[in-house]
Structure formats: structure tokens, C-alpha cells
Design a protein around this motif. Structure first.
Motif, PDB file in Angstrom:
ATOM      1  N   ASP A 282      -4.105  -4.961  -0.979  1.00  0.00           N
ATOM      2  CA  ASP A 282      -2.644  -5.022  -0.934  1.00  0.00           C
ATOM      3  C   ASP A 282      -2.056  -5.134  -2.337  1.00  0.00           C
ATOM      4  OD1 ASP A 282      -2.262  -4.738   1.738  1.00  0.00           O
ATOM      5  OD2 ASP A 282      -1.838  -6.844   2.155  1.00  0.00           O
ATOM      6  N   LYS A 283      -0.862  -4.536  -2.493  1.00  0.00           N
ATOM      7  CA  LYS A 283      -0.071  -4.704  -3.704  1.00  0.00           C
ATOM      8  C   LYS A 283       1.123  -5.584  -3.353  1.00  0.00           C
ATOM      9  CE  LYS A 283      -1.410  -0.301  -5.794  1.00  0.00           C
ATOM     10  NZ  LYS A 283      -0.953   1.005  -6.341  1.00  0.00           N
ATOM     11  N   VAL A 284       1.280  -6.692  -4.082  1.00  0.00           N
ATOM     12  CA  VAL A 284       2.263  -7.716  -3.735  1.00  0.00           C
ATOM     13  C   VAL A 284       3.238  -7.919  -4.882  1.00  0.00           C
ATOM     14  CG1 VAL A 284       2.595 -10.105  -2.992  1.00  0.00           C
ATOM     15  CG2 VAL A 284       0.512  -8.858  -2.321  1.00  0.00           C
ATOM     16  N   LEU A 285       4.527  -7.985  -4.556  1.00  0.00           N
ATOM     17  CA  LEU A 285       5.543  -8.364  -5.532  1.00  0.00           C
ATOM     18  C   LEU A 285       5.869  -9.834  -5.296  1.00  0.00           C
ATOM     19  CD1 LEU A 285       7.597  -7.731  -7.755  1.00  0.00           C
ATOM     20  CD2 LEU A 285       9.208  -7.015  -5.966  1.00  0.00           C
TER      21      LEU A 285
ATOM     22  N   ASP B 223       2.113  -8.285  -8.815  1.00  0.00           N
ATOM     23  CA  ASP B 223       3.101  -8.173  -9.890  1.00  0.00           C
ATOM     24  C   ASP B 223       3.939  -9.451  -9.901  1.00  0.00           C
ATOM     25  OD1 ASP B 223       2.127  -5.744 -10.537  1.00  0.00           O
ATOM     26  OD2 ASP B 223       3.904  -4.585  -9.974  1.00  0.00           O
TER      27      ASP B 223
ATOM     28  N   LYS C 148      11.332  -0.267  -9.822  1.00  0.00           N
ATOM     29  CA  LYS C 148      10.183  -0.062  -8.941  1.00  0.00           C
ATOM     30  C   LYS C 148      10.396   1.162  -8.048  1.00  0.00           C
ATOM     31  CE  LYS C 148       8.655  -4.047 -10.462  1.00  0.00           C
ATOM     32  NZ  LYS C 148       7.542  -4.122 -11.457  1.00  0.00           N
TER      33      LYS C 148
ATOM     34  N   GLN D  83       6.460   0.825  -3.123  1.00  0.00           N
ATOM     35  CA  GLN D  83       5.420   0.558  -4.114  1.00  0.00           C
ATOM     36  C   GLN D  83       4.533  -0.612  -3.704  1.00  0.00           C
ATOM     37  OE1 GLN D  83       6.875   0.345  -8.134  1.00  0.00           O
ATOM     38  NE2 GLN D  83       5.082  -0.740  -8.908  1.00  0.00           N
ATOM     39  N   TYR D  84       5.091  -1.534  -2.893  1.00  0.00           N
ATOM     40  CA  TYR D  84       4.353  -2.748  -2.523  1.00  0.00           C
ATOM     41  C   TYR D  84       4.134  -2.826  -1.017  1.00  0.00           C
ATOM     42  CZ  TYR D  84       5.688  -4.098  -7.246  1.00  0.00           C
ATOM     43  OH  TYR D  84       5.857  -4.121  -8.605  1.00  0.00           O
TER      44      TYR D  84
ATOM     45  N   VAL E 172       6.454  -8.464  -0.035  1.00  0.00           N
ATOM     46  CA  VAL E 172       7.195  -9.164  -1.093  1.00  0.00           C
ATOM     47  C   VAL E 172       7.288 -10.636  -0.727  1.00  0.00           C
ATOM     48  CG1 VAL E 172       9.423  -9.418  -2.243  1.00  0.00           C
ATOM     49  CG2 VAL E 172       8.543  -7.121  -1.727  1.00  0.00           C
TER      50      VAL E 172
END
Length: 374
Positions: A74-77, A103, A137, A141-142, A145
Motif C-alpha cells: 500500500d501507498k499511504v499519505l 508519504d 499529488k 496516487q494513494y 489517507v
């Protein structure tokens, strides 16, 4: 009278009542308002957030990770105050693994500058400002959040909610959590004891209550409006939380149900159900009507069919359980399969955990209410 009575409870300055015996212990500087503010500020905020989130509210951090449904890759803000010392960065990185990314947006310096400098935001509240953290962004992208210990510093959550949801992938959750210093519940707590009230008044002389920014959970939920599915609020010992799932528009190519991740028919998702063709909007849940009540003055025992004793009723229940067990064994692992003896398909596992065993072969019977037999 020794002093004029106040029209409200609290809000005065306990430092004004410092006595000579206090100076004998702390020195004459105890009378200095600059020193008083320095001491008060240090006691009220120095080390406070890491202590709260690493020790006092550790269970809430675990709940946050669960609500975000974090998984490897996972990509996390992550936006917040003290996000490193609070342990969130380290924890989330361990969960998403080397293939994932976190991020970080640390706002502790901006927050303290805005509050202590009494800088107003567009909403008129001190300590708030416009958030531009998502401006650069890309869309989606994520995966999710998290806004942790930062909710109160945004000056327009209706605008920011849409900005943050834009950079999220459909079907995932956004979570906000804050240990608050304002609000009805907080005020009731400090007013419940005279010691708590005088400590608060003493520690926050340098920051009047009216200068502490605050968004209630109801205001945040209203700001998000219909942009998320099933918005929820939680309050626990001074922690206030909000979360919701972004609405998906269509299935993301593969025939997979966005909420539960199980194989489905792959049809278009429905915004209200947050799901694919296997779920509740396309296949309404059968009504669950209560059994007829006994007429007034008539005991239920008198409504039993004539000639059916206790032994017969036991055999009937045993036969019903066997039939239900047979239907379950045929349907395990077929989330979208129509059951031949069901009048209509029910919700999928993500929306009706009580039917999970029947539809998806999920948890064991002992862990699902309503799936253990008649």
C-alpha cells in the motif's frame, strides 16, 4: 467579600493567587508572568503527544490501522503532528512492507506557530490554514489517507475532503483521529473536578480557550457529505475520530468486489452499496419479519400445532439444521452464486458478516452470529 464572584465556572487565572509560601519554594520568579507562561506551556505540550499516542491511546492506533485496511504494498499519505514520535510512521511502514510507501506530512511546526501566533484561517478560527498537501499529488496516487492529530488545523474541511479523496483509490478508507483540547465532552470533563479546572486554567493562560481550533465530529462528517460511504464517528477518552470509505464508480477492471476483495460477477459497482453485482444493491436482502405474536391473553404454548409433542419438535429442528448445513456445504467459496432454495441473493461478505459462512465461506460458525443454525 474577598473577591468578586465570577459569572461562569473557570476561565480565571490561578497564577494571580500565588502566595509568599509558593515563592519560598520556587523563587520570586514564580510571580513573573513570562516564566509562568513558559512553565505552563512546557507542562501542557512538551512530550504530550508521543505519550498520549504511544501509551495512553495505543489501542486507538491499532484501530486506526485496521480501519485503513493496510496491506503489503500500500501507498499511504500520512498527515499529522508528531507522526514520527507517535509511532505511526514506523508502524505503517512495517505493515506496508518494502513494496509499499508512506508519504509523511509533518505539520507540528506550522501548528504551533499558528496557534501561539494567533493566526486566523479562512474560517475565522485561530490556528487554522488552507491545506495544499494534495495539490501536487496525482489522482488515485494513494491507497488510503490518514490525518492523525491534525484535524483541527484545517480551515476548510469541505474543500480538503475532496482534495484528499481525489488522491485516493476508490473503495478505500480515509481516517481522521485527534486528541482534542476543546469541545463539549472535553469541557464537561475538566469542569467535573475543581482540580482539573484550575490546572487547565493555569496551563493555558498563554493560549485562551477561544484561540484553540476545533472541528467537532459532526462538523467533519457534514463537510465530507456524500463523498464517502458509511461515515462514522468515535469518541474515546478525549480522542475523536472520523472515517469513511470513498465511493467507487466502476469495478477496477478485474472481477473483484472492492470492499471485500472476493471474486464477483464483475459488473458495475453501485455507489450506494459500495460493491459489485454480488452485493446488496443489486440483490436486495430478504426481509426478516418477526414471527407472529400471540393474540392478547393467549400463551404461545397454546398456538402450537395440535398433536406435535416435544419429541416431534426436536426432530423438526434437527431436520432443519441438517438441511441448512447441506446448503452451506454447496455454497462455500461462491460469493456471487445464487442459492437454489433462496428467493434472492443476499449481501456479500463485506456488508453482512452474519451471512459470511453461507455466502463466502468466511469465519467459523462460532464467530458469526446468525450462522450457527436456526
Amino acid at each position: 467579600m474577598s473577591s468578586d464572584p465570577r459569572s461562569s465556572f473557570g476561565g480565571g487565572n490561578p497564577w494571580d493567587h500565588t502566595q509568599p509560601w509558593d515563592a519560598e519554594i520556587f523563587g520570586k520568579e514564580v510571580y513573573d508572568s513570562t516564566v509562568q507562561h513558559k512553565w505552563g506551556t512546557a507542562v501542557s505540550i512538551a512530550g504530550g503527544l508521543p505519550y498520549i499516542w504511544r501509551e495512553l491511546a495505543r489501542p486507538i492506533s491499532e484501530i486506526i490501522y485496521g480501519l485503513l485496511e493496510l496491506r503489503a504494498g500500500d501507498k499511504v499519505l500520512l498527515i499529522g503532528e508528531g507522526i514520527g514520535p507517535a509511532g505511526w510512521v514506523e508502524d505503517i511502514r512495517k505493515i506496508v512492507g518494502p513494496d509499499g510507501a508512506v508519504d509523511e506530512v509533518e505539520i507540528i511546526h506550522e501548528g504551533r506557530k499558528a496557534v501561539m501566533g494567533r493566526l486566523p484561517g479562512r474560517n475565522g478560527q485561530t490556528g487554522c490554514w488552507r491545506w495544499d498537501y494534495a495539490d501536487s499529488k496525482a489522482d488515485e496516487q494513494y491507497d488510503c489517507v490518514a490525518v492523525l492529530q491534525a484535524t483541527q488545523h484545517c480551515d476548510d474541511w469541505e474543500e480538503t475532503a475532496r482534495d484528499l479523496l481525489r488522491v485516493m483509490k476508490p473503495g478505500r478508507r480515509i481516517v481522521l483521529a485527534e486528541s482534542v483540547l476543546k469541545g463539549p465532552a472535553f469541557t464537561a470533563r475538566i469542569n467535573s473536578d475543581v482540580h482539573l479546572r484550575q490546572w487547565f486554567d493555569k496551563l493555558f493562560q498563554q493560549v485562551p480557550v477561544e484561540d484553540i481550533p476545533y472541528w467537532s465530529g459532526e462538523e467533519v462528517r457534514e463537510a465530507f457529505g456524500d463523498t464517502v460511504y458509511s461515515p462514522q464517528l468515535l469518541e474515546w477518552r478525549g480522542i475523536e475520530m472520523f472515517w469513511g470509505r470513498e465511493l467507487p464508480t466502476t469495478c477496477p477492471g478485474a472481477p473483484t468486489c472492492v470492499p471485500c476483495g472476493r471474486t464477483t460477477t464483475g459488473t458495475a459497482c453501485t455507489a450506494t452499496a459500495m460493491s459489485c453485482g454480488c452485493c446488496s444493491a443489486a440483490n436486495p436482502r430478504p426481509s426478516r419479519k418477526r414471527p407472529p405474536r400471540s393474540p392478547p391473553g393467549v400463551s404461545p404454548v397454546h398456538m402450537r400445532p395440535a398433536g406435535r409433542g416435544s419429541a416431534q419438535r426436536l426432530r423438526d429442528r434437527t431436520a432443519g439444521r441438517q438441511a441448512l448445513s447441506s446448503r452451506r456445504s454447496r455454497s462455500v467459496g461462491t460469493c456471487h452464486q445464487r442459492l437454489s432454495d433462496e428467493p434472492t441473493r443476499t449481501s456479500c461478505c463485506a456488508h453482512d458478516s452474519r451471512r459470511m459462512v453461507i455466502l463466502c465461506g468466511g469465519p467459523s460458525r462460532s464467530s458469526t452470529r446468525g450462522a450457527s443454525g436456526p
